[in-house]
Write an enzyme that holds these catalytic residues in place. Structure first.
Site, PDB file in Angstrom:
ATOM      1  N   GLY A   1      22.924  53.231  50.471  1.00 41.15           N
ATOM      2  CA  GLY A   1      21.876  54.257  50.630  1.00 41.15           C
ATOM      3  C   GLY A   1      22.434  55.605  50.212  1.00 41.15           C
ATOM      4  O   GLY A   1      22.374  56.582  50.969  1.00 41.15           O
TER       5      GLY A   1
ATOM      6  N   SER B   1      20.293  59.774  48.157  1.00 41.14           N
ATOM      7  CA  SER B   1      19.582  60.961  48.652  1.00 41.14           C
ATOM      8  C   SER B   1      19.874  61.160  50.133  1.00 41.14           C
ATOM      9  O   SER B   1      20.530  60.331  50.759  1.00 41.14           O
ATOM     10  CB  SER B   1      18.068  60.848  48.399  1.00 41.14           C
ATOM     11  OG  SER B   1      17.544  59.751  49.090  1.00 41.14           O
TER      12      SER B   1
ATOM     13  N   PHE C   1      21.030  61.820  53.813  1.00 38.69           N
ATOM     14  CA  PHE C   1      22.324  61.770  54.495  1.00 38.69           C
ATOM     15  C   PHE C   1      23.363  60.948  53.727  1.00 38.69           C
ATOM     16  O   PHE C   1      24.547  61.258  53.766  1.00 38.69           O
ATOM     17  CB  PHE C   1      22.158  61.207  55.914  1.00 38.69           C
ATOM     18  CG  PHE C   1      21.592  62.225  56.866  1.00 38.69           C
ATOM     19  CD1 PHE C   1      22.407  63.208  57.409  1.00 38.69           C
ATOM     20  CD2 PHE C   1      20.246  62.234  57.195  1.00 38.69           C
ATOM     21  CE1 PHE C   1      21.899  64.176  58.270  1.00 38.69           C
ATOM     22  CE2 PHE C   1      19.730  63.192  58.059  1.00 38.69           C
ATOM     23  CZ  PHE C   1      20.552  64.164  58.603  1.00 38.69           C
TER      24      PHE C   1
ATOM     25  N   ASP D   1      18.386  46.221  45.196  1.00 40.94           N
ATOM     26  CA  ASP D   1      18.032  46.000  46.589  1.00 40.94           C
ATOM     27  C   ASP D   1      19.261  45.603  47.426  1.00 40.94           C
ATOM     28  O   ASP D   1      19.813  44.512  47.238  1.00 40.94           O
ATOM     29  CB  ASP D   1      16.961  44.901  46.648  1.00 40.94           C
ATOM     30  CG  ASP D   1      16.518  44.632  48.062  1.00 40.94           C
ATOM     31  OD1 ASP D   1      16.866  45.423  48.963  1.00 40.94           O
ATOM     32  OD2 ASP D   1      15.809  43.618  48.261  1.00 40.94           O
TER      33      ASP D   1
ATOM     34  N   TYR E   1       9.204  59.123  68.512  1.00 42.50           N
ATOM     35  CA  TYR E   1      10.376  58.562  67.840  1.00 42.50           C
ATOM     36  C   TYR E   1      11.215  57.682  68.774  1.00 42.50           C
ATOM     37  O   TYR E   1      11.246  56.461  68.617  1.00 42.50           O
ATOM     38  CB  TYR E   1      11.233  59.698  67.251  1.00 42.50           C
ATOM     39  CG  TYR E   1      12.202  59.183  66.209  1.00 42.50           C
ATOM     40  CD1 TYR E   1      11.994  59.416  64.851  1.00 42.50           C
ATOM     41  CD2 TYR E   1      13.317  58.415  66.573  1.00 42.50           C
ATOM     42  CE1 TYR E   1      12.873  58.918  63.895  1.00 42.50           C
ATOM     43  CE2 TYR E   1      14.185  57.900  65.628  1.00 42.50           C
ATOM     44  CZ  TYR E   1      13.966  58.167  64.295  1.00 42.50           C
ATOM     45  OH  TYR E   1      14.832  57.651  63.358  1.00 42.50           O
TER      46      TYR E   1
HETATM   47  P1  NAI Z   1      16.560  58.961  52.317  1.00 47.56           P
HETATM   48  O1  NAI Z   1      15.217  58.401  52.026  1.00 47.56           O
HETATM   49  O2  NAI Z   1      16.887  60.308  51.844  1.00 47.56           O
HETATM   50  O3  NAI Z   1      17.695  57.950  51.743  1.00 47.56           O
HETATM   51  C1  NAI Z   1      17.562  56.572  51.828  1.00 47.56           C
HETATM   52  C2  NAI Z   1      18.538  55.894  50.886  1.00 47.56           C
HETATM   53  O4  NAI Z   1      18.367  54.472  51.028  1.00 47.56           O
HETATM   54  C3  NAI Z   1      18.301  56.213  49.408  1.00 47.56           C
HETATM   55  O5  NAI Z   1      19.560  56.307  48.765  1.00 47.56           O
HETATM   56  C4  NAI Z   1      17.568  54.978  48.891  1.00 47.56           C
HETATM   57  O6  NAI Z   1      17.743  54.715  47.515  1.00 47.56           O
HETATM   58  C5  NAI Z   1      18.251  53.902  49.728  1.00 47.56           C
HETATM   59  N1  NAI Z   1      17.493  52.668  49.838  1.00 47.56           N
HETATM   60  C6  NAI Z   1      16.282  52.472  50.405  1.00 47.56           C
HETATM   61  N2  NAI Z   1      15.948  51.160  50.351  1.00 47.56           N
HETATM   62  C7  NAI Z   1      16.972  50.539  49.726  1.00 47.56           C
HETATM   63  C8  NAI Z   1      17.226  49.191  49.364  1.00 47.56           C
HETATM   64  N3  NAI Z   1      16.377  48.210  49.643  1.00 47.56           N
HETATM   65  N4  NAI Z   1      18.374  48.910  48.711  1.00 47.56           N
HETATM   66  C9  NAI Z   1      19.266  49.887  48.402  1.00 47.56           C
HETATM   67  N5  NAI Z   1      19.093  51.165  48.752  1.00 47.56           N
HETATM   68  C10 NAI Z   1      17.958  51.491  49.387  1.00 47.56           C
HETATM   69  O7  NAI Z   1      16.731  58.814  53.901  1.00 47.56           O
HETATM   70  P2  NAI Z   1      17.566  59.605  55.023  1.00 47.56           P
HETATM   71  O8  NAI Z   1      16.639  60.452  55.785  1.00 47.56           O
HETATM   72  O9  NAI Z   1      18.801  60.181  54.459  1.00 47.56           O
HETATM   73  O10 NAI Z   1      17.934  58.394  56.000  1.00 47.56           O
HETATM   74  C11 NAI Z   1      19.211  57.768  56.026  1.00 47.56           C
HETATM   75  C12 NAI Z   1      19.518  57.371  57.458  1.00 47.56           C
HETATM   76  O11 NAI Z   1      19.632  58.569  58.254  1.00 47.56           O
HETATM   77  C13 NAI Z   1      18.423  56.530  58.131  1.00 47.56           C
HETATM   78  O12 NAI Z   1      19.031  55.565  58.947  1.00 47.56           O
HETATM   79  C14 NAI Z   1      17.669  57.551  58.992  1.00 47.56           C
HETATM   80  O13 NAI Z   1      17.022  56.974  60.082  1.00 47.56           O
HETATM   81  C15 NAI Z   1      18.853  58.417  59.426  1.00 47.56           C
HETATM   82  N6  NAI Z   1      18.480  59.730  59.957  1.00 47.56           N
HETATM   83  C16 NAI Z   1      17.617  60.551  59.270  1.00 47.56           C
HETATM   84  C17 NAI Z   1      17.239  61.755  59.834  1.00 47.56           C
HETATM   85  C18 NAI Z   1      16.279  62.679  59.142  1.00 47.56           C
HETATM   86  O14 NAI Z   1      15.775  63.604  59.801  1.00 47.56           O
HETATM   87  N7  NAI Z   1      16.035  62.510  57.869  1.00 47.56           N
HETATM   88  C19 NAI Z   1      17.770  62.221  61.144  1.00 47.56           C
HETATM   89  C20 NAI Z   1      18.727  61.317  61.724  1.00 47.56           C
HETATM   90  C21 NAI Z   1      19.042  60.106  61.150  1.00 47.56           C
END
Ligand code: NAI
Length: 386
Positions: free
Chosen positions: A48, A51, A53, A111, A236
């Site tokens: 992941g 983008s 985190f 994926d 949440y």
């Molecule tokens: P984001 O949408 O910015 O990043 C998600 C990443 O996962 C991307 O790199 C995307 O390409 C990848 N991805 C998604 N499905 C995929 C798949 N099937 N195979 C390979 N890669 C895949 O999301 P964000 O917000 O950075 O979330 C990351 C983690 O941080 C999550 O667990 C989220 O719950 C957690 N988090 C987020 C917060 C927020 O406010 N945004 C706060 C606290 C935790």
């Protein structure tokens, strides 16, 4: 010619490739200005990575701690029908700059749930990392998990549990706030959300890497969670996503046991609420983020993903399984968000918020700018396109 953002609801339908590079470079430059952290893993796998985190962790690891990285993500390349996704360009910009700094950086796009991508990662660790990884970061955010054995698609649902939720939700396209009602999730929806966003897949990844003998001594693994203050719990922490995050914690304990022979550790880092591609999808969360941004900026406490991950490397992660955790073994990156002063002010702002005053009362501009920047659109582009 400047590319104009096309926004539908809370989704950007296009991106500006040059702006994406600029946004990645901005994060890299920030990290390069900071002192080298105490924890400096050499070979890092980020699942992941393109983008939010995950990208910020990759940047902090590479440009702050000097790590080689493998980044897994699910992004679209440009084609005849579309310009590709922002994450695609983020991956390219990251690798280009890492290459200039003589860091190994390898992107694997596909994926992460699929056996083929897992095998690709295993092969790449063997070929590019001399067969060992020091840190594995699990930062997937997705609404769908394909079961590659049955062909079934499991979908998460962002809902409260037990009772319905009523609040206000933000429409970024029309810049309006609307009342929203979410019905409580069924047991199946809870189970499916846990399946998609819980800890099972993280655990499977670590099992695979352990079976293939790819985990280095002192290996760490991290996954990210959110808890938030009580005012967000209905939506949440006590909602379907909260169930998934509690599952993540249960798996962290089991993975931690698995890593004991390596003197390693598995930790959940609880991060701050921030604007990412994933978080804008959470109905009812926009007002809280706008109020939080307003207050934390006023108190000079605001952090974006990169500041959060940089601080995690410099203050919370320690070599030899000694990372700074709370009584539940959680790394608290939400410590500033949850300061009583911050939360009191946030609550007061939310009490005054209406559909008419939210733009001036809260940090709507800050939220929208960050949202646009995720897709490579900087404020200048926005104002010149209006
Ligand atoms: P984001 O949408 O910015 O990043 C998600 C990443 O996962 C991307 O790199 C995307 O390409 C990848 N991805 C998604 N499905 C995929 C798949 N099937 N195979 C390979 N890669 C895949 O999301 P964000 O917000 O950075 O979330 C990351 C983690 O941080 C999550 O667990 C989220 O719950 C957690 N988090 C987020 C917060 C927020 O406010 N945004 C706060 C606290 C935790």
């Amino acid at each position: 010619m400047a590319i104009e953002p096309i926004i539908k609801g809370v989704i950007a339908r296009n991106c500006d490739p040059e702006g994406c590079s600029k946004a990645v470079l901005k994060q890299i430059n920030f990290v390069k200005e900071q002192p080298t952290p105490a924890y400096t893993p050499k070979r890092v796998l980020i699942i992941g990575a393109s983008s939010g985190f995950g990208l910020a962790t990759r940047i902090a690891a590479a440009f702050g701690a000097g790590a080689d990285t493998i980044g897994v993500s699910f992004e679209r390349s440009p084609s005849e029908t579309g310009c590709g996704t922002a994450g695609w360009y983020n991956n390219l910009a990251f690798c280009e700059t890492a290459g200039k700094d003589e860091l190994i950086a390898h992107n694997i796009v596909g994926d992460a749930f699929s056996p083929a991508i897992r095998q690709h990662v295993v092969n790449t660790i063997k070929e590019r990392f001399e067969g060992k990884v020091d840190l594995v970061v699990y930062s997937l955010a997705t609404g769908i998990r394909p079961d590659h054995q049955t062909g079934e698609l499991v979908r998460s649902a962002i809902k409260p549990t037990g009772q319905k939720y009523q609040g206000m939700t933000l429409d970024l396209e029309h810049e309006t706030l609307h009342p929203v009602t979410l019905e409580p999730a069924s047991q199946k929806e809870i189970n499916d959300t846990v399946k998609v966003m819980g800890g099972e897949d993280w655990h499977e990844w670590i099992n695979l890497l352990a079976d293939k003998k790819l985990l280095a001594k002192d290996v760490k693994t991290l996954a990210y969670s959110y808890i938030g203050p009580e005012i967000t719990h209905e939506l949440y922490h006590q909602g379907t996503l909260g169930f998934a995050k509690q599952d993540l914690q249960r798996h962290a304990a089991k993975i931690n046991d698995l890593l004991k022979p390596f003197s390693g550790e598995a930790r959940v880092a609880v991060c701050k609420a921030l604007v990412t591609k994933a978080s804008v999808f959470i109905p009812g969360f926009g007002p809280y983020i706008m109020a939080l941004y307003k207050v934390m900026k006023e108190l000079n406490l605001h952090e974006g993903c990169i500041e959060q991950m940089q601080r995690m490397f410099s203050e919370k992660l320690k070599p030899f399984g000694n990372s700074v955790v709370d009584s539940e073994n959680l790394i608290r990156m939400d410590d500033w968000e949850l300061k009583p002063e911050v939360q009191n002010n946030v609550r007061q702002l939310l009490e005054q918020m209406t559909e008419d005053n939210f733009k001036s009362l809260l940090d709507f501009d800050g939220l929208k700018s960050e949202f646009l920047e995720l897709n490579g659109f900087f404020r200048e582009t926005l104002s010149s396109s209006r």
